[in-house]
Design an enzyme around this catalytic site. Structure first.
Site, PDB file in Angstrom:
ATOM      1  CG  ASN A 102      61.594  61.177  11.735  1.00 32.79           C
ATOM      2  OD1 ASN A 102      60.773  60.823  12.573  1.00 32.79           O
ATOM      3  ND2 ASN A 102      62.752  61.717  12.060  1.00 32.79           N
ATOM      4  CG  ASN A 133      69.254  53.201   5.919  1.00 33.27           C
ATOM      5  OD1 ASN A 133      70.458  53.062   5.711  1.00 33.27           O
ATOM      6  ND2 ASN A 133      68.385  52.241   5.702  1.00 33.27           N
ATOM      7  CE1 TYR A 172      73.990  58.311   9.721  1.00 28.56           C
ATOM      8  CE2 TYR A 172      75.044  60.382   9.131  1.00 28.56           C
ATOM      9  CZ  TYR A 172      74.821  59.363  10.050  1.00 28.56           C
ATOM     10  OH  TYR A 172      75.410  59.403  11.280  1.00 28.56           O
ATOM     11  CD  GLU A 217      57.050  66.434   6.912  1.00 29.65           C
ATOM     12  OE1 GLU A 217      57.719  65.434   7.234  1.00 29.65           O
ATOM     13  OE2 GLU A 217      57.458  67.588   7.076  1.00 29.65           O
TER      14      GLU A 217
END
Ligand code: THU
Length: 129
Positions: free
Chosen positions: A42, A45, A48, A55
């Site tokens: 993951n 930022n 957000y 994935e």
């Protein structure tokens, strides 16, 4: 399929998680139908919403390299059995109606599902044919 190897790769990918905001690390590793492995983590930022799940990082890496059929995907998060979010389930669906989804804590502690178990009655490419 070498499940142990795929789980190991997902655990390695989790170490590369960029998650300074949630501090929730996730790693993923997928196996394509032609036997290639792609990993992802993951990536968050400061604004957000541009953040992306592990994935989808792995899937977009595979697709952008020309591999569009996913046989299996392993997900390892920071909770006890981290399940994929709804958006990622739909993205997996796009590239594998029969994909095996493995939710792992470690090489010897995992749960295995078929995509249709986690996304029943799904909408996919065939619906637009
Ligand atoms: N996350 C994933 O990468 N995959 C999941 O299956 C669940 C959630 C990420 C998104 C965000 O960076 C963090 O975990 C907390 O939601």
């Amino acid at each position: 399929m070498d499940r142990d190897q795929l789980i190991k790769k997902a655990l390695e990918a989790r170490q590369r998680s960029y998650s300074p905001y949630s501090k929730f690390r996730v790693g993923a590793a997928l196996l394509t139908e032609d036997g290639r492995i792609f990993t992802g983590c993951n990536i968050e930022n400061a604004a957000y919403s541009p953040s992306i799940c592990a994935e989808r990082t792995a899937i977009f890496k595979a697709v952008s390299e020309g591999y569009t059929a996913i046989r299996a995907i392993v997900i390892v998060g920071d909770s006890d059995y981290t399940y994929p979010c709804g958006v990622c389930r739909q993205v997996i669906r796009e590239f594998g109606k029969e994909t095996i989804i493995i939710i792992a804590n470690s090489e010897d502690d995992y749960r295995e599902y078929k995509l249709k178990d986690l996304l029943p009655n799904s909408f996919g490419p065939e619906d637009l044919e």
